[in-house]
Design a protein around this motif. Structure first.
Motif, PDB file in Angstrom:
ATOM      1  N   LEU A 175       0.725  -1.249   0.013  1.00 43.88           N
ATOM      2  CA  LEU A 175       0.028  -0.197   0.156  1.00 43.88           C
ATOM      3  C   LEU A 175       0.787   1.158  -0.038  1.00 43.88           C
ATOM      4  N   GLN A 247      -4.207  -9.505   1.262  1.00 42.94           N
ATOM      5  CA  GLN A 247      -5.230  -9.256   0.283  1.00 42.94           C
ATOM      6  C   GLN A 247      -6.460  -9.152   0.726  1.00 42.94           C
ATOM      7  N   VAL A 250      -6.984  -5.878   2.885  1.00 44.23           N
ATOM      8  CA  VAL A 250      -7.442  -4.695   2.032  1.00 44.23           C
ATOM      9  C   VAL A 250      -8.895  -4.547   1.426  1.00 44.23           C
ATOM     10  N   THR A 260      -2.602   0.213  -4.271  1.00 40.10           N
ATOM     11  CA  THR A 260      -1.984  -1.184  -4.061  1.00 40.10           C
ATOM     12  C   THR A 260      -1.212  -1.731  -5.093  1.00 40.10           C
TER      13      THR A 260
END
Length: 298
Positions: A175, A247, A250, A260
């Motif tokens: 990120l 993941q 996120v 990302t």
């Protein structure tokens, strides 16, 4: 005869250290806890607790009974749930423990499908990270544990005594702030972020971050550390640093103000559902595992 309700009271007293605290945990009065402990001591024919003023400790017999209580209660739960499920899952209960990003991504779809198929099955949800969630399973405090293990983890805890249902492989992604020099990159070598300030996530993710960075030849300068994934995203979006998160994590938040990026070399964690062998035979537990597997198909 030892009764299951007495064993539950003994475990609560042993864990909390007092009758009053055990009563609060179990939702009953202190005199009721005291009465049940006296009944248990009478049934086994020996003292289980030593009371000295406000202090309370287990006798040797009490320690032995507490050690066996988790397995006994887990076996009883399996028996009760299997009997209740004979009528075709018209009744049943599943206690699920999950880590936060699993709770917000995999669990909702799985439980919605389970409720639609078996409306009489009740599921409770509690959050805990592994290895705490795995210990809850072994201690008889839950029926299914959603857990994860990093592929590169050294000395990872053993799961040989458990039923392991693989769900998916979750990759760590980078990120960066949306106006960062690498925000448009398709792929980033983690070494390119060596001079950046870092925002670290949960303890396991934090350890994995340090390991990945050290493998690339640098030690990350961690300016902020938080277990709260939205806070990580917010700090990155404010331009205060960069981060790597699973993941799933996120996906569980709205990543505003961040981009990302794929981070190399790849770091992955294996997401699994765990249960005890006896509990795996209980239809309500088996149905929960099946729905978790379906929810993980991405």
């Amino acid at each position: 005869m030892i009764e299951a309700r007495h064993l539950r009271v003994l475990r609560a007293v042993a864990a909390s250290g007092s009758f009053s605290a055990a009563g609060r945990e179990l939702g009953c009065t202190q005199p009721a806890v005291s009465q049940q402990m006296k009944a248990l001591e009478a049934s086994v024919g020996t003292p289980l607790l030593i009371r000295s003023g406000r202090e309370m400790r287990l006798t040797q017999a009490g320690e032995a009974l507490v050690r066996h209580a988790a397995g006994i209660l887990a076996g009883l739960t399996a028996a009760e749930e299997e009997v209740a499920a004979i009528a075709g899952l018209r009744a049943g209960r599943v206690r699920l423990v999950s880590f936060p990003s699993g709770s917000s991504t995999l669990v909702p779809a799985a439980l919605a499908a389970l409720r639609a198929a078996h409306p009489g099955t009740r599921v409770s949800l509690e959050e805990a990270e592994p290895p705490e969630s795995v210990e809850k399973l072994r201690d008889g405090d839950c029926d299914v544990a959603l857990a994860f293990r990093y592929e590169s983890a050294a000395g990872a805890e053993e799961w040989d005594d458990l039923v392991v249902r693989p769900l998916l492989t979750d990759r760590l992604v980078g990120l960066v702030p949306e106006h960062h020099r690498l925000a448009r990159a398709q792929s980033v070598d983690i070494g390119e972020l060596a001079r950046e300030p870092w925002i670290a996530g949960c303890p396991r993710c934090r350890g994995q971050l340090v390991e990945a960075c050290e493998s690339a030849g640098f030690t990350p300068r961690i300016d902020f550390a938080t277990d709260d994934y939205p806070a990580v995203v917010g700090l990155v979006g404010a331009g205060l640093g960069v981060a790597v998160l699973p993941q799933l994590a996120v996906e569980s938040v709205r990543p505003r103000g961040v981009r990302t990026v794929t981070v190399e070399p790849a770091v992955r964690r294996r997401i699994v559902a765990l249960t005890l062998p006896d509990l795996a035979q209980v239809p309500a537990v088996a149905a929960t595992l099946a729905e978790l597997e379906r929810a993980a198909v991405r």
